[in-house]
Design a protein around this motif. Structure first.
Motif, PDB file in Angstrom:
ATOM      1  N   ALA A 171      44.582  25.670  55.779  1.00  0.00           N
ATOM      2  CA  ALA A 171      45.479  24.587  56.182  1.00  0.00           C
ATOM      3  C   ALA A 171      44.745  23.794  57.259  1.00  0.00           C
ATOM      4  O   ALA A 171      44.750  24.178  58.431  1.00  0.00           O
ATOM      5  CB  ALA A 171      46.798  25.140  56.709  1.00  0.00           C
ATOM      6  N   PRO A 172      44.095  22.691  56.904  1.00  0.00           N
ATOM      7  CA  PRO A 172      43.242  21.975  57.866  1.00  0.00           C
ATOM      8  C   PRO A 172      43.982  21.470  59.096  1.00  0.00           C
ATOM      9  O   PRO A 172      43.390  21.358  60.176  1.00  0.00           O
ATOM     10  CB  PRO A 172      42.684  20.810  57.036  1.00  0.00           C
ATOM     11  N   ASN A 173      45.280  21.150  58.950  1.00  0.00           N
ATOM     12  CA  ASN A 173      46.048  20.610  60.072  1.00  0.00           C
ATOM     13  C   ASN A 173      46.876  21.673  60.792  1.00  0.00           C
ATOM     14  O   ASN A 173      47.779  21.338  61.571  1.00  0.00           O
ATOM     15  CB  ASN A 173      46.980  19.502  59.569  1.00  0.00           C
ATOM     16  N   PRO A 200      38.336  28.712  53.365  1.00  0.00           N
ATOM     17  CA  PRO A 200      38.657  28.523  51.948  1.00  0.00           C
ATOM     18  C   PRO A 200      39.065  27.082  51.630  1.00  0.00           C
ATOM     19  O   PRO A 200      39.208  26.248  52.523  1.00  0.00           O
ATOM     20  CB  PRO A 200      39.832  29.486  51.726  1.00  0.00           C
ATOM     21  N   ALA A 201      39.292  26.837  50.362  1.00  0.00           N
ATOM     22  CA  ALA A 201      39.782  25.538  49.918  1.00  0.00           C
ATOM     23  C   ALA A 201      41.207  25.311  50.414  1.00  0.00           C
ATOM     24  O   ALA A 201      41.928  26.259  50.766  1.00  0.00           O
ATOM     25  CB  ALA A 201      39.740  25.456  48.394  1.00  0.00           C
ATOM     26  N   PHE A 202      41.637  24.071  50.420  1.00  0.00           N
ATOM     27  CA  PHE A 202      42.991  23.684  50.803  1.00  0.00           C
ATOM     28  C   PHE A 202      43.928  23.805  49.603  1.00  0.00           C
ATOM     29  O   PHE A 202      43.575  23.440  48.496  1.00  0.00           O
ATOM     30  CB  PHE A 202      42.974  22.247  51.322  1.00  0.00           C
ATOM     31  N   GLY A 244      50.790  24.120  49.104  1.00  0.00           N
ATOM     32  CA  GLY A 244      51.902  25.051  49.236  1.00  0.00           C
ATOM     33  C   GLY A 244      51.612  26.161  50.227  1.00  0.00           C
ATOM     34  O   GLY A 244      52.455  26.513  51.068  1.00  0.00           O
ATOM     35  N   TRP A 245      50.414  26.726  50.137  1.00  0.00           N
ATOM     36  CA  TRP A 245      50.040  27.773  51.077  1.00  0.00           C
ATOM     37  C   TRP A 245      49.872  27.214  52.483  1.00  0.00           C
ATOM     38  O   TRP A 245      50.073  27.931  53.478  1.00  0.00           O
ATOM     39  CB  TRP A 245      48.774  28.476  50.603  1.00  0.00           C
ATOM     40  N   ALA A 246      49.528  25.934  52.618  1.00  0.00           N
ATOM     41  CA  ALA A 246      49.452  25.321  53.938  1.00  0.00           C
ATOM     42  C   ALA A 246      50.838  25.241  54.581  1.00  0.00           C
ATOM     43  O   ALA A 246      50.995  25.455  55.791  1.00  0.00           O
ATOM     44  CB  ALA A 246      48.826  23.928  53.842  1.00  0.00           C
ATOM     45  N   ASP A 291      50.862  17.473  55.949  1.00  0.00           N
ATOM     46  CA  ASP A 291      50.495  17.272  54.545  1.00  0.00           C
ATOM     47  C   ASP A 291      51.664  16.849  53.665  1.00  0.00           C
ATOM     48  O   ASP A 291      51.450  16.309  52.572  1.00  0.00           O
ATOM     49  CB  ASP A 291      49.879  18.560  53.980  1.00  0.00           C
ATOM     50  N   VAL A 292      52.894  17.088  54.108  1.00  0.00           N
ATOM     51  CA  VAL A 292      54.052  16.661  53.313  1.00  0.00           C
ATOM     52  C   VAL A 292      54.906  15.654  54.084  1.00  0.00           C
ATOM     53  O   VAL A 292      56.093  15.505  53.809  1.00  0.00           O
ATOM     54  CB  VAL A 292      54.901  17.864  52.849  1.00  0.00           C
TER      55      VAL A 292
END
Length: 378
Positions: free
Chosen positions: A89-91, A128-130, A133-135, A295-296
């Motif tokens: 989760a980058p943010n 890992p990749a973004f 939903g998991w973020a 992100d949302v």
């Protein structure tokens, strides 16, 4: 006979509903896709941000939870609480601190030593990749730990993907890096393959907490079903000015409960109609939580035992005490939840009105021993 029937229905339910599958209301979205064999899924559903309203929180925030659960003044112990999660989760750090600032909590940053994020091997890079939903899930986890324990330090361990093996690796890494509490807001139906990894969720020096699942009364959810793990169910929280507490709770309809098909009955569980391990042990709010996720679109509301588990993990962090599920049984310090059921389609008929899916005075499976009344029980 009832014990046999309840066991039968628990297994039968698992044939049609994978333990841990979130049940979203109209207008909600399930954060994570259905798990496939050998993988887990996060246990969150959310209502997307509404244009013009996303800049203000809606739903229960940290100050509400502190009041509802009568948390003492002060931040608590300086405990390292870990979040086991998949993907990056980058943010995450910035979103966490937006939440904390909104509710008057001190900043928790990499710079001040409160926040740390690593991959499943314990390294800062590569992450890992973004996955969006998991973020949402990881942001919920760190926010709920913060609400329960403003002074706790937070370690986020991100798996490459949500395979059983990778999630077990995050558990081992979290404890190796010094976590005294590890929160797990994900689940899958228990299987022999999953149980083969149970040692990763058993640590003498750490408290392991997991969500009970979001599909109501069904097959037991892993890893919550393990006897080394504190399994946390969910409630619906309501203001109730007519009571001394000022709040009331009922069973959240998605709160996971069930009888294990594999894990032996722990000696500390005395319920009659489940011959093996019963889920859950305790509960906390799992509906209409305020959360900030860039992100949302900003402030959203979320539901799920993915909220209740990290909140309880934060309470363990707040006291700094080591806890095992069996330690909770026989203790005081719980609000007894006595209304509601997690079998809404059949109004509790699937378990015959039994405590396995209907709230009763004392222990019941959807809410366990009850919800926290302060931190005395932890």
């Amino acid at each position: 006979m009832r014990r046999v029937l309840c066991a039968f229905f628990a297994v039968a339910a698992g044939l049609t509903a994978v333990a841990g599958t979130a049940t979203a209301e109209p207008g909600q979205r399930v954060a994570c896709p259905d798990d496939k064999p050998g993988y887990v899924r996060c246990l969150t559903s959310y209502t997307p941000a509404v244009r013009g309203l996303a800049d203000v929180p809606s739903g229960w925030g940290a100050t509400d939870l502190a009041a509802a659960y009568r948390l003492p003044a002060g931040g608590g112990a300086d405990t390292l609480v870990a979040i086991s999660i998949a993907y990056d989760a980058p943010n995450l750090e910035s979103d966490l601190n937006t939440y904390r600032a909104q509710f008057g909590l001190p900043a928790c940053t990499t710079a001040n030593g409160c926040f740390r994020k690593v991959n499943q091997r314990g390294d800062a890079t590569p992450l890992p990749a973004f996955q969006s939903g998991w973020a949402i899930e990881s942001t919920l986890d760190v926010s709920m730990v913060s609400a329960a324990c403003p002074s706790c330090r937070i370690l986020v361990v991100e798996a490459d993907n949500p395979s059983l093996e990778n999630m077990a690796a995050t558990e081992e890494t979290a404890v190796r890096l010094g976590a005294k509490v590890v929160s797990n807001s994900y689940g899958a139906r228990e299987t022999g393959a999953a149980l083969a990894l149970s040692k990763s969720y058993t640590h003498a020096g750490a408290t392991i907490v997991a969500s009970s699942g979001d599909s109501g009364f069904t097959a037991a959810s892993y890893p919550a079903v393990l006897s080394s793990v504190v399994a946390v169910g969910g409630t619906t929280l309501t203001r109730d000015e007519g009571t001394a507490r000022g709040w009331s709770e009922t069973v959240w309809q998605g709160s996971g409960s069930g009888c294990s098909a594999y894990v032996a009955k722990p000696r500390w569980q005395k319920d009659k109609n489940c011959g093996k391990r019963t889920v859950a042990d305790v509960a906390a709010v799992a509906e209409t939580l305020a959360l900030y996720v860039t992100d949302v679109g900003g402030w959203i509301t979320v539901d799920g035992t993915s909220a209740s588990a990290p909140f309880v993990a934060g309470l363990y962090g707040r006291t700094g005490h080591l806890g095992k599920p069996g330690d909770l049984y026989g203790r005081t310090g719980f609000f007894d939840v006595v209304t509601g059921n997690n079998d809404p389609r059949f109004n509790g008929d699937k378990c015959g009105g039994d405590y396995l899916c209907v709230a009763k005075p004392g222990y019941d499976a959807p809410t366990g021993l009850g919800t926290p009344d302060g931190v005395a029980a932890f």
